[in-house]
Motif scaffolding. Structure first.
Motif, PDB file in Angstrom:
ATOM      1  N   LEU A  35      -1.872  -4.693 -20.699  1.00  0.00           N
ATOM      2  CA  LEU A  35      -0.675  -5.491 -21.284  1.00  0.00           C
ATOM      3  C   LEU A  35      -0.458  -6.601 -20.511  1.00  0.00           C
ATOM      4  O   LEU A  35       0.322  -7.459 -20.868  1.00  0.00           O
ATOM      5  CB  LEU A  35       0.570  -4.402 -21.108  1.00  0.00           C
ATOM      6  N   VAL A  36      -0.800  -6.858 -19.346  1.00  0.00           N
ATOM      7  CA  VAL A  36      -0.500  -7.660 -18.435  1.00  0.00           C
ATOM      8  C   VAL A  36      -1.702  -8.578 -18.012  1.00  0.00           C
ATOM      9  O   VAL A  36      -1.717  -9.561 -17.071  1.00  0.00           O
ATOM     10  CB  VAL A  36       0.293  -7.233 -17.158  1.00  0.00           C
ATOM     11  N   GLY A  37      -2.870  -8.186 -18.495  1.00  0.00           N
ATOM     12  CA  GLY A  37      -4.021  -9.064 -18.197  1.00  0.00           C
ATOM     13  C   GLY A  37      -4.965  -8.429 -17.155  1.00  0.00           C
ATOM     14  O   GLY A  37      -5.957  -9.099 -16.843  1.00  0.00           O
ATOM     15  N   GLY A  38      -4.638  -7.210 -16.895  1.00  0.00           N
ATOM     16  CA  GLY A  38      -5.560  -6.518 -15.764  1.00  0.00           C
ATOM     17  C   GLY A  38      -5.277  -6.922 -14.234  1.00  0.00           C
ATOM     18  O   GLY A  38      -4.426  -7.887 -14.181  1.00  0.00           O
ATOM     19  N   GLY A  39      -5.866  -6.262 -13.305  1.00  0.00           N
ATOM     20  CA  GLY A  39      -5.772  -6.609 -12.096  1.00  0.00           C
ATOM     21  C   GLY A  39      -4.614  -5.919 -11.434  1.00  0.00           C
ATOM     22  O   GLY A  39      -4.435  -6.212 -10.152  1.00  0.00           O
ATOM     23  N   ILE A  40      -3.739  -4.997 -12.085  1.00  0.00           N
ATOM     24  CA  ILE A  40      -2.765  -4.636 -11.532  1.00  0.00           C
ATOM     25  C   ILE A  40      -2.935  -3.555 -10.319  1.00  0.00           C
ATOM     26  O   ILE A  40      -2.295  -3.480  -9.577  1.00  0.00           O
ATOM     27  CB  ILE A  40      -1.838  -3.803 -12.791  1.00  0.00           C
ATOM     28  N   GLU A  41      -4.114  -3.182 -10.546  1.00  0.00           N
ATOM     29  CA  GLU A  41      -4.604  -2.299  -9.472  1.00  0.00           C
ATOM     30  C   GLU A  41      -4.700  -3.039  -8.006  1.00  0.00           C
ATOM     31  O   GLU A  41      -4.480  -2.062  -6.848  1.00  0.00           O
ATOM     32  CB  GLU A  41      -6.177  -1.509  -9.736  1.00  0.00           C
ATOM     33  N   ILE A  42      -4.986  -4.343  -7.888  1.00  0.00           N
ATOM     34  CA  ILE A  42      -4.984  -4.937  -6.576  1.00  0.00           C
ATOM     35  C   ILE A  42      -3.706  -4.883  -6.050  1.00  0.00           C
ATOM     36  O   ILE A  42      -3.598  -4.713  -4.842  1.00  0.00           O
ATOM     37  CB  ILE A  42      -5.851  -6.171  -6.922  1.00  0.00           C
ATOM     38  N   TRP A  43      -2.458  -5.210  -6.769  1.00  0.00           N
ATOM     39  CA  TRP A  43      -1.482  -5.354  -6.222  1.00  0.00           C
ATOM     40  C   TRP A  43      -0.271  -4.281  -6.523  1.00  0.00           C
ATOM     41  O   TRP A  43       0.756  -4.282  -5.867  1.00  0.00           O
ATOM     42  CB  TRP A  43      -0.600  -6.656  -6.709  1.00  0.00           C
ATOM     43  N   PHE A  44      -0.734  -3.544  -7.066  1.00  0.00           N
ATOM     44  CA  PHE A  44       0.161  -2.115  -7.371  1.00  0.00           C
ATOM     45  C   PHE A  44       1.026  -1.661  -6.241  1.00  0.00           C
ATOM     46  O   PHE A  44       2.446  -1.331  -6.055  1.00  0.00           O
ATOM     47  CB  PHE A  44      -0.059  -1.387  -8.361  1.00  0.00           C
ATOM     48  N   ALA A  45      -0.244  -1.154  -5.203  1.00  0.00           N
ATOM     49  CA  ALA A  45       0.432  -0.682  -4.080  1.00  0.00           C
ATOM     50  C   ALA A  45       1.477  -1.412  -3.295  1.00  0.00           C
ATOM     51  O   ALA A  45       2.410  -0.851  -2.734  1.00  0.00           O
ATOM     52  CB  ALA A  45      -0.575  -0.094  -3.543  1.00  0.00           C
ATOM     53  N   TYR A  46       0.981  -2.534  -2.990  1.00  0.00           N
ATOM     54  CA  TYR A  46       1.939  -3.493  -2.254  1.00  0.00           C
ATOM     55  C   TYR A  46       3.277  -3.857  -2.950  1.00  0.00           C
ATOM     56  O   TYR A  46       4.385  -3.935  -2.233  1.00  0.00           O
ATOM     57  CB  TYR A  46       1.363  -4.929  -1.982  1.00  0.00           C
ATOM     58  N   VAL A  47       3.477  -4.022  -4.289  1.00  0.00           N
ATOM     59  CA  VAL A  47       4.685  -3.950  -4.894  1.00  0.00           C
ATOM     60  C   VAL A  47       5.500  -2.918  -4.864  1.00  0.00           C
ATOM     61  O   VAL A  47       6.775  -3.109  -4.510  1.00  0.00           O
ATOM     62  CB  VAL A  47       4.620  -4.540  -6.460  1.00  0.00           C
ATOM     63  N   LEU A  48       4.865  -1.735  -4.755  1.00  0.00           N
ATOM     64  CA  LEU A  48       5.683  -0.488  -4.777  1.00  0.00           C
ATOM     65  C   LEU A  48       6.239  -0.301  -3.123  1.00  0.00           C
ATOM     66  O   LEU A  48       7.236  -0.058  -3.085  1.00  0.00           O
ATOM     67  CB  LEU A  48       4.654   0.700  -5.195  1.00  0.00           C
ATOM     68  N   ALA A  49       5.436  -0.584  -2.319  1.00  0.00           N
ATOM     69  CA  ALA A  49       5.754  -0.684  -1.049  1.00  0.00           C
ATOM     70  C   ALA A  49       6.980  -1.556  -0.579  1.00  0.00           C
ATOM     71  O   ALA A  49       7.848  -1.326   0.413  1.00  0.00           O
ATOM     72  CB  ALA A  49       4.608  -1.067   0.072  1.00  0.00           C
ATOM     73  N   LEU A  50       6.746  -2.783  -1.059  1.00  0.00           N
ATOM     74  CA  LEU A  50       7.852  -3.624  -1.017  1.00  0.00           C
ATOM     75  C   LEU A  50       9.178  -3.085  -1.635  1.00  0.00           C
ATOM     76  O   LEU A  50      10.357  -3.283  -0.967  1.00  0.00           O
ATOM     77  CB  LEU A  50       7.655  -5.077  -1.879  1.00  0.00           C
TER      78      LEU A  50
END
Length: 309
Positions: free
Chosen positions: A275-290
């Motif tokens: 839905l967002v163009g892929g690549g979410i696996e790369i930054w998902f963890a860091y956004v959750l940690a933030l």
């Protein structure tokens, strides 16, 4: 439903490997109260040592058994990590007792670059392999329950099992042994621990030895999956959100945080990524940690710090 379970299982297995790397951060923090930026370098150094010893030992000793080579290489790499722990305590930590946390933090940064340089000098900078005999072929399970079955990676299952056993053993070590309680006391207050007779230098050697073994196991598993190369040190960066989420002082928190990050990465990439163009696996963890840093900085299981004025 079958595809969801397949993704969920993959995330849980990856999460256990993240938790294994995160344990190294937690161990050092519990014993010294400082975040150990050298953990990624320790994982790489241990993996390089095992890969190269497994290659060199058959030539040195004149045998051809790969199983014996891997066993001896693991033991010898463990001895090397114990030696690293002793040198770190003797040359660095011993001279920084009761210093500010920022000083210890900078010391771990120096250890990082030192291990990277020594590792490249001693073991080389090529891509090496670690083959410990874990099966690479996938397994299709529950074919009678779900159409097409569930694809399970045997190597991931074994690796997750090894990580789980080590995590449980370390949890028991911290909770049930006198040394584990001494480690927690040292983390709370260096001076108070010394005043009641806890030998600070010996405790630091022990915890760095344990962290070295954890780094060796993590390096062996990740090296078997990805190959031993200098980019392996960046695996530790994937564990940073895990310790933020679980708490810097909690071994169970490292487990739960790793599982949450692993599952969250896989599910978000599969179901939200398109839905967002892929690549979410790369930054998902860091956004959750933030998000956790903004709402609960100490993590799910970390100790809340209260300053009295």
């Amino acid at each position: 439903m079958g595809f969801f379970l397949e993704t969920l299982l993959g995330g849980l297995m990856t999460g256990m490997l993240y938790a294994l790397v995160a344990l190294g951060f937690v161990l050092i923090f519990k014993a010294s109260g400082v975040f150990n930026f050298a953990q990624g370098a320790m994982v790489l150094f241990a993996a390089l040592a095992m890969a190269r010893f497994a290659e060199w030992l058959p030539k040195w000793l004149g045998f051809s058994s790969p199983v014996l080579a891997n066993v001896l290489a693991f033991i010898l790499a463990g001895v090397v990590m114990f030696a690293v722990a002793w040198v770190v305590e003797r040359l660095v930590l011993r001279h920084l007792v009761n210093q500010e946390g920022a000083t210890l933090l900078m010391a771990t940064l120096g250890i990082t670059y030192l291990l990277d340089g020594i590792g490249q000098t001693l073991f080389g900078s090529d891509i090496y392999k670690i083959d410990v005999g874990m099966p690479k072929d996938p397994l299709i399970a529950f074919e009678s329950t779900f159409q097409g079955g569930i694809l399970i990676n045997k190597e991931d299952v074994i690796a997750a099992g090894i990580a789980a056993v080590l995590v449980i053993a370390l949890s028991l070590f911290f909770q049930k042994t006198g040394t584990g309680r001494a480690l927690r006391a040292v983390a709370d207050d260096h001076q108070a621990a010394q005043s009641i007779g806890i030998p600070l230098n010996r405790i630091w050697v022990i915890v760095w030895c344990v962290a070295g073994v954890v780094a060796l196991v993590a390096g062996m598993i990740w090296g078997s999956k990805l190959g031993v190369q200098f980019s392996l040190a960046t695996v530790a960066l994937r564990a940073l959100p895990v310790v933020i989420l679980g708490g810097l002082t909690s071994v169970p928190g490292a487990i739960i945080g790793g599982l949450i990050i692993g599952v969250g990465e896989k599910l978000s990439e599969v179901y939200i990524g398109p839905l967002v163009g892929g690549g979410i696996e790369i930054w998902f963890a860091y956004v959750l940690a933030l998000g956790f840093l903004l709402v609960r900085p100490q993590g799910l299981f970390g100790e809340k710090i209260i300053d009295r004025v």
